[in-house]
Design a protein around this motif. Structure first.
Motif, PDB file in Angstrom:
ATOM      1  N   GLU A 261      -6.728 -14.759  -0.751  1.00  0.00           N
ATOM      2  CA  GLU A 261      -6.908 -14.992  -2.176  1.00  0.00           C
ATOM      3  C   GLU A 261      -6.398 -13.806  -2.983  1.00  0.00           C
ATOM      4  N   ALA A 262      -5.806 -14.111  -4.142  1.00  0.00           N
ATOM      5  CA  ALA A 262      -5.393 -13.056  -5.065  1.00  0.00           C
ATOM      6  C   ALA A 262      -6.582 -12.689  -5.947  1.00  0.00           C
ATOM      7  N   ALA A 263      -6.622 -11.423  -6.370  1.00  0.00           N
ATOM      8  CA  ALA A 263      -7.744 -10.969  -7.183  1.00  0.00           C
ATOM      9  C   ALA A 263      -7.316  -9.769  -8.013  1.00  0.00           C
ATOM     10  N   ARG A 264      -8.091  -9.489  -9.066  1.00  0.00           N
ATOM     11  CA  ARG A 264      -7.899  -8.267  -9.843  1.00  0.00           C
ATOM     12  C   ARG A 264      -8.515  -7.126  -9.052  1.00  0.00           C
ATOM     13  N   LEU A 265      -7.699  -6.166  -8.641  1.00  0.00           N
ATOM     14  CA  LEU A 265      -8.156  -5.128  -7.726  1.00  0.00           C
ATOM     15  C   LEU A 265      -8.668  -3.878  -8.419  1.00  0.00           C
ATOM     16  N   THR A 266      -8.495  -3.789  -9.727  1.00  0.00           N
ATOM     17  CA  THR A 266      -9.075  -2.698 -10.509  1.00  0.00           C
ATOM     18  C   THR A 266      -9.619  -3.280 -11.808  1.00  0.00           C
ATOM     19  N   CYS A 267     -10.481  -2.527 -12.462  1.00  0.00           N
ATOM     20  CA  CYS A 267     -11.028  -3.011 -13.731  1.00  0.00           C
ATOM     21  C   CYS A 267      -9.954  -3.139 -14.796  1.00  0.00           C
ATOM     22  N   ARG A 268      -8.911  -2.316 -14.700  1.00  0.00           N
ATOM     23  CA  ARG A 268      -7.857  -2.320 -15.712  1.00  0.00           C
ATOM     24  C   ARG A 268      -6.706  -3.244 -15.361  1.00  0.00           C
ATOM     25  N   ALA A 269      -6.746  -3.890 -14.207  1.00  0.00           N
ATOM     26  CA  ALA A 269      -5.637  -4.744 -13.762  1.00  0.00           C
ATOM     27  C   ALA A 269      -5.439  -5.905 -14.733  1.00  0.00           C
ATOM     28  N   THR A 270      -4.170  -6.221 -14.991  1.00  0.00           N
ATOM     29  CA  THR A 270      -3.843  -7.333 -15.882  1.00  0.00           C
ATOM     30  C   THR A 270      -3.345  -8.554 -15.117  1.00  0.00           C
ATOM     31  N   ARG A 271      -3.213  -8.417 -13.798  1.00  0.00           N
ATOM     32  CA  ARG A 271      -2.786  -9.559 -12.985  1.00  0.00           C
ATOM     33  C   ARG A 271      -3.478  -9.481 -11.627  1.00  0.00           C
ATOM     34  N   GLU A 272      -3.472 -10.612 -10.941  1.00  0.00           N
ATOM     35  CA  GLU A 272      -4.102 -10.684  -9.632  1.00  0.00           C
ATOM     36  C   GLU A 272      -3.111 -10.350  -8.527  1.00  0.00           C
ATOM     37  N   THR A 273      -3.610  -9.749  -7.449  1.00  0.00           N
ATOM     38  CA  THR A 273      -2.779  -9.303  -6.325  1.00  0.00           C
ATOM     39  C   THR A 273      -3.477  -9.681  -5.026  1.00  0.00           C
ATOM     40  N   ARG A 274      -2.692 -10.010  -4.020  1.00  0.00           N
ATOM     41  CA  ARG A 274      -3.242 -10.234  -2.680  1.00  0.00           C
ATOM     42  C   ARG A 274      -3.231  -8.902  -1.934  1.00  0.00           C
ATOM     43  N   ALA A 275      -4.394  -8.370  -1.681  1.00  0.00           N
ATOM     44  CA  ALA A 275      -4.502  -7.056  -1.056  1.00  0.00           C
ATOM     45  C   ALA A 275      -4.153  -7.118   0.424  1.00  0.00           C
ATOM     46  N   LEU A 276      -3.731  -5.956   0.956  1.00  0.00           N
ATOM     47  CA  LEU A 276      -3.502  -5.843   2.393  1.00  0.00           C
ATOM     48  C   LEU A 276      -4.835  -5.781   3.137  1.00  0.00           C
ATOM     49  N   GLN A 277      -4.830  -6.308   4.353  1.00  0.00           N
ATOM     50  CA  GLN A 277      -6.005  -6.259   5.214  1.00  0.00           C
ATOM     51  C   GLN A 277      -5.569  -5.816   6.600  1.00  0.00           C
ATOM     52  N   TRP A 278      -6.428  -5.024   7.266  1.00  0.00           N
ATOM     53  CA  TRP A 278      -6.132  -4.499   8.588  1.00  0.00           C
ATOM     54  C   TRP A 278      -7.248  -4.904   9.555  1.00  0.00           C
ATOM     55  N   ASP A 279      -6.877  -5.568  10.654  1.00  0.00           N
ATOM     56  CA  ASP A 279      -7.851  -6.070  11.608  1.00  0.00           C
ATOM     57  C   ASP A 279      -7.514  -5.598  13.031  1.00  0.00           C
ATOM     58  N   VAL A 280      -8.544  -5.274  13.795  1.00  0.00           N
ATOM     59  CA  VAL A 280      -8.368  -4.861  15.183  1.00  0.00           C
ATOM     60  C   VAL A 280      -8.148  -6.088  16.051  1.00  0.00           C
ATOM     61  N   VAL A 281      -7.062  -6.072  16.828  1.00  0.00           N
ATOM     62  CA  VAL A 281      -6.759  -7.167  17.742  1.00  0.00           C
ATOM     63  C   VAL A 281      -7.323  -6.872  19.128  1.00  0.00           C
ATOM     64  N   SER A 282      -7.142  -5.641  19.610  1.00  0.00           N
ATOM     65  CA  SER A 282      -7.632  -5.295  20.943  1.00  0.00           C
ATOM     66  C   SER A 282      -7.810  -3.794  21.052  1.00  0.00           C
ATOM     67  N   VAL A 283      -8.654  -3.384  22.021  1.00  0.00           N
ATOM     68  CA  VAL A 283      -8.887  -1.966  22.317  1.00  0.00           C
ATOM     69  C   VAL A 283      -8.814  -1.789  23.823  1.00  0.00           C
ATOM     70  N   GLU A 284      -7.959  -0.856  24.265  1.00  0.00           N
ATOM     71  CA  GLU A 284      -7.807  -0.586  25.685  1.00  0.00           C
ATOM     72  C   GLU A 284      -8.157   0.885  25.948  1.00  0.00           C
ATOM     73  N   PRO A 285      -9.187   1.154  26.765  1.00  0.00           N
ATOM     74  CA  PRO A 285      -9.503   2.543  27.098  1.00  0.00           C
ATOM     75  C   PRO A 285      -8.363   3.187  27.881  1.00  0.00           C
ATOM     76  N   LEU A 286      -8.118   4.477  27.655  1.00  0.00           N
ATOM     77  CA  LEU A 286      -7.087   5.209  28.375  1.00  0.00           C
ATOM     78  C   LEU A 286      -7.716   6.392  29.094  1.00  0.00           C
ATOM     79  N   GLY A 287      -7.070   6.804  30.173  1.00  0.00           N
ATOM     80  CA  GLY A 287      -7.531   7.993  30.880  1.00  0.00           C
ATOM     81  C   GLY A 287      -8.757   7.749  31.728  1.00  0.00           C
TER      82      GLY A 287
END
Length: 287
Positions: A261-287
């Protein structure tokens, strides 16, 4: 009903992780109010000086003490500056703008052990930063009066209140003011609470997410010890995967995407934007 970007973001459940500022070097300039919306530009420091001080990795922000003395009264004597470069803090004082040029010298000023806690309260830039930042600044100032400073725009307005800890560059946000002292205390004790962590400034967003994931898995670890690097990339920011090695102890795969969904990301924003999102897919222990 008055629109507040931070309330709307909380209602949407906007993820904070991976949104810490991109700069790793910081110049803090003590400067009394008022701060213009574009601070540090637009105040009484010459633009030519600010351009000379700046470089792509350096961020200049204004700082002041919390309360009336910090926000409203002119300072008669020299003001403070702090500079973080390559993980090391130095400090000095300035009276005339050109005095700040000494901060460009790696040996300028004197070594400062830290830590410093910056709380964004730049209400002219975004109302949420003032409304939610000032109670946090009050709480932290009561606990660490010498280390705590209100600061101008840090970014991530919709996650207010925003707190940046130096020299670790850990950025925390969204916590209620009565949790702020505990959040900083746990960080300083080497047990960061990732619930409120936006990431480590100066790191790629995927590295920020991987570091937080490793903190959850590894437990009590100094943030500064978790060296992360992207070892593989596929796609782009809008739709990509990023493989990150964290201190040779974990390999984390992170996916980037745009929020549906697009949204106003700041109080002063004059238009809506689709923000970036970061999600973990997998975790592999090393060592």
């Amino acid at each position: 009903m008055t629109f507040r970007c931070s309330d709307e973001a909380a209602d949407r459940g906007d993820p904070m992780l991976g949104t810490a500022p991109p700069q790793r070097d910081w110049l803090l300039v003590e400067h009394p109010a008022p701060w213009p919306v574009s601070a540090p530009f637009g105040a009484d420091l010459p633009d030519a000086l600010l351009r000379r001080l700046g470089h792509p990795e350096l961020r200049t922000v204004f700082v002041r003490r919390h309360g009336r003395a910090g926000a409203h009264e002119r300072l008669d004597g020299p003001r403070r500056w702090f500079c973080l470069r390559d993980g090391h803090l130095r400090a000095g004082r300035w009276t005339e703008p050109d005095d700040l040029l000494v901060s460009l010298d790696p040996a300028g000023g004197t070594a400062y052990e830290g830590p410093l806690a910056l709380v964004c309260t730049h209400g002219v830039h975004d109302v949420c930063c003032a409304v939610k930042g000032r109670p946090v600044a009050e709480a932290l100032s009561a606990r660490w009066p010498e280390a705590t400073w209100e600061c101008s725009h840090l970014g991530g307005d919709r996650f207010a209140p925003n707190v940046l800890l130096l020299p670790d560059l850990a950025c925390y946000a969204g916590m209620p003011s009565d949790e702020a002292v505990r959040v900083v205390e746990t960080h300083l004790a080497g047990t960061p609470d990732t619930t409120w962590l936006r990431g480590v400034a100066g790191k790629h967003p995927a590295e920020q997410v991987a570091i937080a994931t490793a903190l959850d898995r590894l437990g009590s670890v100094d943030v500064a010890q978790l060296v992360a690097r992207v070892v593989e990339q596929g796609g782009d920011l809008d739709a990509g995967t990023w493989t990150v090695d964290v201190a040779g102890r974990a390999r984390v795969v992170v996916r980037s995407s745009r929020r549906p969904e697009a949204a106003r990301l700041t109080c002063r924003a004059t238009r809506e934007t689709r923000a970036l999102q970061w999600d973990v897919v997998s975790v592999e222990p090393l060592g």
